[in-house]
Design a protein around this motif. Structure first.
Motif, PDB file in Angstrom:
ATOM      1  N   GLU A 165       0.833  -1.208   0.000  1.00 15.77           N
ATOM      2  CA  GLU A 165       0.000   0.000   0.000  1.00 15.77           C
ATOM      3  C   GLU A 165       0.864   1.253   0.000  1.00 15.77           C
ATOM      4  O   GLU A 165       0.575   2.222  -0.691  1.00 15.77           O
ATOM      5  CB  GLU A 165      -0.931  -0.008   1.216  1.00 15.77           C
ATOM      6  CG  GLU A 165      -1.994  -1.106   1.171  1.00 15.77           C
ATOM      7  CD  GLU A 165      -2.929  -1.026   2.352  1.00 15.77           C
ATOM      8  OE1 GLU A 165      -2.816  -0.059   3.152  1.00 15.77           O
ATOM      9  OE2 GLU A 165      -3.786  -1.926   2.482  1.00 15.77           O
ATOM     10  N   ASP A 166       1.916   1.233   0.796  1.00 15.48           N
ATOM     11  CA  ASP A 166       2.861   2.349   0.838  1.00 15.48           C
ATOM     12  C   ASP A 166       4.070   1.956  -0.006  1.00 15.48           C
ATOM     13  O   ASP A 166       4.839   1.072   0.368  1.00 15.48           O
ATOM     14  CB  ASP A 166       3.290   2.629   2.277  1.00 15.48           C
ATOM     15  CG  ASP A 166       4.292   3.783   2.377  1.00 15.48           C
ATOM     16  OD1 ASP A 166       4.580   4.412   1.340  1.00 15.48           O
ATOM     17  OD2 ASP A 166       4.783   4.035   3.491  1.00 15.48           O
ATOM     18  N   THR A 167       4.224   2.575  -1.151  1.00 19.53           N
ATOM     19  CA  THR A 167       5.285   2.186  -2.083  1.00 19.53           C
ATOM     20  C   THR A 167       6.607   2.904  -1.823  1.00 19.53           C
ATOM     21  O   THR A 167       7.567   2.705  -2.575  1.00 19.53           O
ATOM     22  CB  THR A 167       4.850   2.455  -3.535  1.00 19.53           C
ATOM     23  OG1 THR A 167       4.548   3.858  -3.682  1.00 19.53           O
ATOM     24  CG2 THR A 167       3.618   1.635  -3.891  1.00 19.53           C
ATOM     25  N   HIS A 168       6.690   3.712  -0.755  1.00 15.33           N
ATOM     26  CA  HIS A 168       7.923   4.449  -0.469  1.00 15.33           C
ATOM     27  C   HIS A 168       9.068   3.475  -0.197  1.00 15.33           C
ATOM     28  O   HIS A 168       8.933   2.557   0.615  1.00 15.33           O
ATOM     29  CB  HIS A 168       7.725   5.357   0.744  1.00 15.33           C
ATOM     30  CG  HIS A 168       8.927   6.180   1.076  1.00 15.33           C
ATOM     31  ND1 HIS A 168       9.425   7.155   0.233  1.00 15.33           N
ATOM     32  CD2 HIS A 168       9.760   6.158   2.156  1.00 15.33           C
ATOM     33  CE1 HIS A 168      10.488   7.707   0.779  1.00 15.33           C
ATOM     34  NE2 HIS A 168      10.725   7.120   1.943  1.00 15.33           N
ATOM     35  N   ASP A 169      10.169   3.674  -0.889  1.00 15.23           N
ATOM     36  CA  ASP A 169      11.384   2.861  -0.756  1.00 15.23           C
ATOM     37  C   ASP A 169      11.221   1.439  -1.283  1.00 15.23           C
ATOM     38  O   ASP A 169      12.089   0.594  -1.064  1.00 15.23           O
ATOM     39  CB  ASP A 169      11.874   2.815   0.699  1.00 15.23           C
ATOM     40  CG  ASP A 169      12.608   4.091   1.108  1.00 15.23           C
ATOM     41  OD1 ASP A 169      13.141   4.767   0.208  1.00 15.23           O
ATOM     42  OD2 ASP A 169      12.631   4.407   2.314  1.00 15.23           O
ATOM     43  N   TRP A 170      10.110   1.144  -1.968  1.00 12.46           N
ATOM     44  CA  TRP A 170       9.954  -0.172  -2.591  1.00 12.46           C
ATOM     45  C   TRP A 170      10.487  -0.122  -4.025  1.00 12.46           C
ATOM     46  O   TRP A 170      10.323   0.879  -4.724  1.00 12.46           O
ATOM     47  CB  TRP A 170       8.490  -0.604  -2.630  1.00 12.46           C
ATOM     48  CG  TRP A 170       7.981  -1.124  -1.314  1.00 12.46           C
ATOM     49  CD1 TRP A 170       7.436  -0.395  -0.301  1.00 12.46           C
ATOM     50  CD2 TRP A 170       7.990  -2.490  -0.874  1.00 12.46           C
ATOM     51  NE1 TRP A 170       7.090  -1.225   0.744  1.00 12.46           N
ATOM     52  CE2 TRP A 170       7.419  -2.504   0.422  1.00 12.46           C
ATOM     53  CE3 TRP A 170       8.414  -3.686  -1.441  1.00 12.46           C
ATOM     54  CZ2 TRP A 170       7.273  -3.687   1.147  1.00 12.46           C
ATOM     55  CZ3 TRP A 170       8.274  -4.851  -0.724  1.00 12.46           C
ATOM     56  CH2 TRP A 170       7.708  -4.855   0.557  1.00 12.46           C
ATOM     57  N   VAL A 171      11.123  -1.195  -4.449  1.00 12.80           N
ATOM     58  CA  VAL A 171      11.689  -1.286  -5.798  1.00 12.80           C
ATOM     59  C   VAL A 171      11.192  -2.571  -6.443  1.00 12.80           C
ATOM     60  O   VAL A 171      11.329  -3.654  -5.862  1.00 12.80           O
ATOM     61  CB  VAL A 171      13.236  -1.306  -5.757  1.00 12.80           C
ATOM     62  CG1 VAL A 171      13.798  -1.375  -7.172  1.00 12.80           C
ATOM     63  CG2 VAL A 171      13.770  -0.095  -5.024  1.00 12.80           C
ATOM     64  N   ASN A 172      10.619  -2.457  -7.628  1.00 10.23           N
ATOM     65  CA  ASN A 172      10.250  -3.648  -8.387  1.00 10.23           C
ATOM     66  C   ASN A 172      11.495  -4.179  -9.078  1.00 10.23           C
ATOM     67  O   ASN A 172      12.261  -3.421  -9.676  1.00 10.23           O
ATOM     68  CB  ASN A 172       9.169  -3.308  -9.424  1.00 10.23           C
ATOM     69  CG  ASN A 172       8.750  -4.517 -10.229  1.00 10.23           C
ATOM     70  OD1 ASN A 172       9.368  -4.840 -11.245  1.00 10.23           O
ATOM     71  ND2 ASN A 172       7.707  -5.190  -9.777  1.00 10.23           N
ATOM     72  N   CYS A 173      11.729  -5.480  -8.975  1.00  8.99           N
ATOM     73  CA  CYS A 173      12.958  -6.058  -9.536  1.00  8.99           C
ATOM     74  C   CYS A 173      13.061  -5.824 -11.036  1.00  8.99           C
ATOM     75  O   CYS A 173      14.145  -5.528 -11.552  1.00  8.99           O
ATOM     76  CB  CYS A 173      13.010  -7.557  -9.225  1.00  8.99           C
ATOM     77  SG  CYS A 173      13.341  -7.926  -7.492  1.00  8.99           S
TER      78      CYS A 173
END
Length: 264
Positions: free
Chosen positions: A31-39
């Motif tokens: 839900e919170d995409t902050h600091d998430w990286v899609n491979c």
């Protein structure tokens, strides 16, 4: 009517995740995409690797006073490969399930201030399992006949992901293909040892490691290298690649499990 089948993998991931505290695991888009990286996004934009290494370099300088190029490259290489390897090892070891390891189906969140993967999200609900799995026969499940076949699926899926990583990362570093595939070998073998160790049965992780890497299978650089620790307590393994941490602490030399010092 509630479709209980869509929860099969989420429940599996939750159970496997509860057996360890190394990373947080979830199924579905955060839900919170902050600091998430899609491979897949990372592999398609290599400048993101450069940014990641720069952030790591800042942390290394703060901790050790320097950030050699080989150290930042070695750390990021290990960090990235652990994402598909560790998730796959946990689910195989504890649930006898293998999820999709396609880069587009995996995302991870980077911690601060040490920029390592602290959370992993699985974005696809399909999985491969054994005939006796309670979810066998559901649309999400693909059934294979036995554990050897399931291990082959895991190995193949990880190899496909690692191949895309090697192709993307190699032009950005001064590592040859052998070093990159040695790191991939380490990621897979070490993840299985950790799955057993954190789950309370290190020996079972050793058995699964031998099932997954029974011998050197190209492009991997060795079979499983797990072995009894010299202290006589527990298990360890000989690394195939060097993490280059020794460059940060003058006088300490390579780790005891490094291929530079530990014979085959």
């Amino acid at each position: 009517m509630t479709d209980t089948r869509r929860d099969a993998l989420a429940e599996s991931v939750a159970r496997a995740g509860s057996r360890q505290a190394r990373v947080a695991l979830q199924v579905g888009t955060p839900e919170d995409t902050h600091d998430w990286v899609n491979c897949a996004s990372l592999l398609s934009d290599v400048s993101l690797f450069t940014r990641w290494r720069a952030e790591l370099g800042e942390w290394l300088i703060d901790q050790y006073g320097e950030a050699p190029e080989r150290a930042t490259a070695g750390y990021v290489m290990t960090f990235y490969l652990s994402v598909p390897a560790y998730l796959a090892a946990l689910l195989f070891h504890h649930e006898r399930r293998v999820p999709s390891l396609r880069p587009e189906h995996l995302a991870f969140r980077v911690a601060r201030p040490r920029p390592h993967p602290e959370s992993i999200a699985l974005l696809d609900r399909g999985f491969v399992c054994l005939p006796e799995d309670p979810a066998a026969g559901t649309p999400e499940a693909t059934v294979v006949p036995d554990e050897r076949a399931l291990a082959a699926v895991l190995r193949g899926r990880f190899t496909a992901h690692a191949s895309r990583f090697v192709a993307a990362f190699a032009p950005t570093v001064r590592f040859g293909r052998h070093t990159l595939w040695a790191a991939a070998t380490d990621a897979l073998d070490d993840s299985m040892l950790l799955a057993g160790r954190y789950g309370g049965d290190e020996g079972a992780g050793v058995v699964d490691g031998a099932l997954l890497l029974p011998e050197r299978l190209v492009p991997f650089t060795s079979g499983s290298t797990m072995r009894p620790a010299e202290t006589g307590a527990g298990w360890t393994r000989r690394r195939e690649s060097c993490c280059f941490h020794y460059l940060l602490e003058c006088g300490k030399g390579p780790c005891s499990t490094c291929p530079r010092v530990l014979p085959r």
